[in-house]
Design an enzyme around this catalytic site. Sequence first.
Site, PDB file in Angstrom:
ATOM      1  N   GLU A  99       2.589   5.045  -3.993  1.00  0.00           N
ATOM      2  CA  GLU A  99       2.503   5.992  -5.117  1.00  0.00           C
ATOM      3  C   GLU A  99       3.797   6.769  -5.383  1.00  0.00           C
ATOM      4  O   GLU A  99       4.030   7.091  -6.557  1.00  0.00           O
ATOM      5  CB  GLU A  99       1.346   6.966  -4.869  1.00  0.00           C
ATOM      6  CG  GLU A  99      -0.018   6.353  -4.944  1.00  0.00           C
ATOM      7  CD  GLU A  99      -0.370   5.515  -3.721  1.00  0.00           C
ATOM      8  OE1 GLU A  99      -1.157   4.569  -3.839  1.00  0.00           O
ATOM      9  OE2 GLU A  99       0.185   5.796  -2.638  1.00  0.00           O
TER      10      GLU A  99
ATOM     11  N   ASP B  58      -9.205   3.608  -1.814  1.00  0.00           N
ATOM     12  CA  ASP B  58      -9.993   3.943  -0.624  1.00  0.00           C
ATOM     13  C   ASP B  58     -11.355   4.525  -0.989  1.00  0.00           C
ATOM     14  O   ASP B  58     -11.565   5.741  -0.959  1.00  0.00           O
ATOM     15  CB  ASP B  58      -9.209   4.930   0.233  1.00  0.00           C
ATOM     16  CG  ASP B  58      -7.908   4.317   0.753  1.00  0.00           C
ATOM     17  OD1 ASP B  58      -7.817   3.079   0.772  1.00  0.00           O
ATOM     18  OD2 ASP B  58      -7.004   5.069   1.134  1.00  0.00           O
TER      19      ASP B  58
ATOM     20  N   ASP C 229       0.854  -1.181   0.000  1.00  0.00           N
ATOM     21  CA  ASP C 229       0.000   0.000   0.000  1.00  0.00           C
ATOM     22  C   ASP C 229       0.897   1.240   0.000  1.00  0.00           C
ATOM     23  O   ASP C 229       2.128   1.126   0.143  1.00  0.00           O
ATOM     24  CB  ASP C 229      -0.880  -0.037   1.254  1.00  0.00           C
ATOM     25  CG  ASP C 229      -2.085   0.880   1.186  1.00  0.00           C
ATOM     26  OD1 ASP C 229      -2.261   1.553   0.146  1.00  0.00           O
ATOM     27  OD2 ASP C 229      -2.849   0.930   2.162  1.00  0.00           O
TER      28      ASP C 229
END
Length: 958
Positions: free
Chosen positions: A539, A611, A536
């Site tokens: 990015e 999300d 997770d």
Amino acid sequence: MTTPVLSAKKNLFRTCDSTSFCKRNRQYADESSCVSPESWNPPYSLDAATVQYDAGALTGSIFKNVFDGTGSSIKVELPFQLVFLESGSARFIVDEKQRAEGALPGFPKHLTQRRYDEASKWAVIGDLTPDTKASYVSTTADLQNGIFKVKYGPNHSFEAVLHASNMKIEFYRQNELHVVLNDRGLFNMDTWSPKADDSKLSKETQEEDDPFGGPVLNKPSSSPWEDSFGGFTDTRPKGPEAIAMDISFPGYPVVFGIPEHADKFALRETRGGEGNHDEPYRLFNVDIFEYEVDSPMAMYGAIPFMQAHKKGSSVGVFWSNGADTWIDIVKTTPAESSFGIKRSIQTHWMSESGILDVYVMLGPDSPSLYRQYGALTGYTALPPIYSLGYHQCRWNYQSEEDVLEVDANFDKYDIPYDVIWLDIEYTDGKKYFTWWKSMFSSPEKMMQALAKRKRKLVAIIDPHIKKENGYKVYENLSKNDLTIKNKDGKEYNGWCWPGESTWIDTFNPKAIEFWKDQFKLGKFCGSEPNLLIWNDMNEPSVFNGPEVSAPRDNIHFGNWEQRDVHNIYGMTYHNATVQALAARQPRQRPFVLTRAYFAGSQRIGAVWTGDNAAKWEYLQIALPMILSHGIAGYGFVGADVGGFFGNPSQELITRWYQAGAFYPFFRGHAHIESKRREPWLIGEPYTGMIVESIRLRYQLLPAIYTAMHRSSFDGIPVVRPMFLIAPDNEDAFEIDDQFFFGETGLLVKPIVTEGAVETQIYLPDDEIYYDYLDGTVYSGVGYKHVDAPLDTIPMFARGGHIFPRRDRRRRSSSLMSHDPFTLVVHLDKQGNAAGVLYLDDGESTAYTRGDYIHRYFVFSGQDGILRSRSMQSSSANSKNFERSIETVRVERILVTGFDTAKLRAQSAVEAFQDKKSWSTEIDIKPAIVDENGEVVRASVVTVRNPGVLISGDWSIQF
């Protein structure tokens, strides 16, 4: 997950107007639209004298007139290549000679001088060998007019035509124009010039000209050498490097792709107007909290692949660039089109840095296009079968006892599942590769208990590493110089879940080796073989960084800036983790979920849509997002069932499980502040409906696995848009609230609207369709009304398909491995049907050595025989696998739509296998007809215990 203090407010993220290179190139496009094509005079020219053809490639030079800041101009050379690949794709590359040669005055010594040219190194694994059989077919007259023609592709049915006069490249298939590069003359490339002293430039120059070409940049907030946004200043030590070009699709009414966006499947126009966007679609991997729906805003991943589709044709382009990228889309009417045809799509691609590197794929249809794209970037990796089961997750299961209680309750309530997940709270102070000992004192025993029931555990491990003395992972990472650097070449520190953190630089091969070492079973204390990983925040997410990410002037391995590789970083981190699990257990297929990704990530592991929230609009947008990922090569995708943020109503979570049962990746997930919502906590009758959805998923696992296998070699997604089945039905192109599911022929229309108890399903062709639950017959193109009470998932079965099911209830997928099969047959109008089954051990890499079976089933209406035949060549390995499942049989065959009059008074049919024959009993449920003799509800013939083995050749005579 994302820190709840962040939000999706637009002021946290750039718009095109606040992104200098996007604003400049949009203005450039506006300037071109204000004049006639003949009057448009960009500062570029293609010198026809430089163009040469050799061994499958056209090469030459583009020249740009650049104002040098002293009142005169110079010509900058931009070499290009147009390469025709053996795979049938064409690749157009433009670089900048000055930067490539690397002798630039005043260039920062700590950076690489050439433009970033390694995006294809990460994204493309296919053969980039030029096709030496391509034919140079320019005539003398063509050459005199600066026109260069090459025929290539299958049977030389493709043709590229380069026009030197306007730098336009046209791509034809069988003499029909399909794609045009630089159709509107919007090619634009910032070129190198030493940093000028602004005080020496005239006022006129400062206000009207940019020494790098193109419209003026707003000063001082957006100068060529630095840029400010949201309180952050981004230095540009290499100066502007933006590239842009327009790509047109003449005659095409619709385009798809460029995930990830929470938007409709068919991409909208971006220049305003009712129902359109005002902003371009943006590809820039960011951590975005409770993202906006119906928006072109950037999200967690970036795949710069676009498909254009029309009746009779599909084509695509891949813009191989990992920098911040914006894409404008405009649809022209016949009056506006320069092609004099029905209508066209005009797109404008703009990236902050890198070379221009674009691939053109000419189809001719969607399956061909997906094979061409897969031949470049790879196909979806065949996942282990447990990863296609149901996953139970929340932020967070707080202790070993909590995990094992949830696990036990799945058994108590007779609900199958395969994987339970741990979010960040399992760690000691958010330090990865550690355990919070007061809550997870014996994690290995917890995993061993799960393993006894054939279940797995997934733990989250993110790329930010807590900066703390005594934490060996950080100390060794820092000591070995394996972290991302700031603009000054020092270790970059930012803020994420652990507090002050640094980030591993997985562009560095040594960092990958370091990462692999951390996962070793003997080193990752408390880990067991059934521990899998979730990546997770890759990015990368940086809570105190610009746009919740890393500064663009950070430096990666190879002296590349973050701006060059931003959209690729998440894939490199995902890749490092997958390599680590593969090294830990070489004979097992790894499973690693990622949030950030780039083109090519599909060959590494699964992804989810980030999300979302427990609101109906997020359930509604999930399917268009999954469809977009699928056609862009990333078929192993899902959305958090129930919504990550908030508390879903009982109706919403029930409908979400019904939809999620068909997502390729099926996971329930919830925020730490959300109420517990394991299925048994929802309350009856909702729990019962949710359980039935999960059981349906497991019943269909053989068909899902078979569809994933097909994706792994030809790119056809599991969740399939309408145009894959009905490519010529223009009314179906933009439908994105229903889909075809794998090889089953099932047309599924999840209910995604609050309070809905009925719906309309659109039939895109004139084949016969059966209600999957009761056999009601539907036919004729158009919408059909169906009831959809809360306990029902609207599903139609398209005639002509056979698919395998496993109907026995088990606790997990692994426990189903030797269960018998049910074959479900839905006959088409001619009484025929066909289907496939792919089967292997579900977890190991043995299938790569031939350890599998691949069966083809066909029902012939002409002779009434159902046959099973092998689709593979016999080998020792396939025989080994066949022996391992030699007792697995077909326990039932369901044939819908058979003309039962042909069976007369029969109570049995004849089965044949291994030179033996026997009778097997049947049950006949006759068709129901109306007063006009029309079939209202189809007949069903059930062959009970036919006695045939799944691995062998056999026939059943009806």
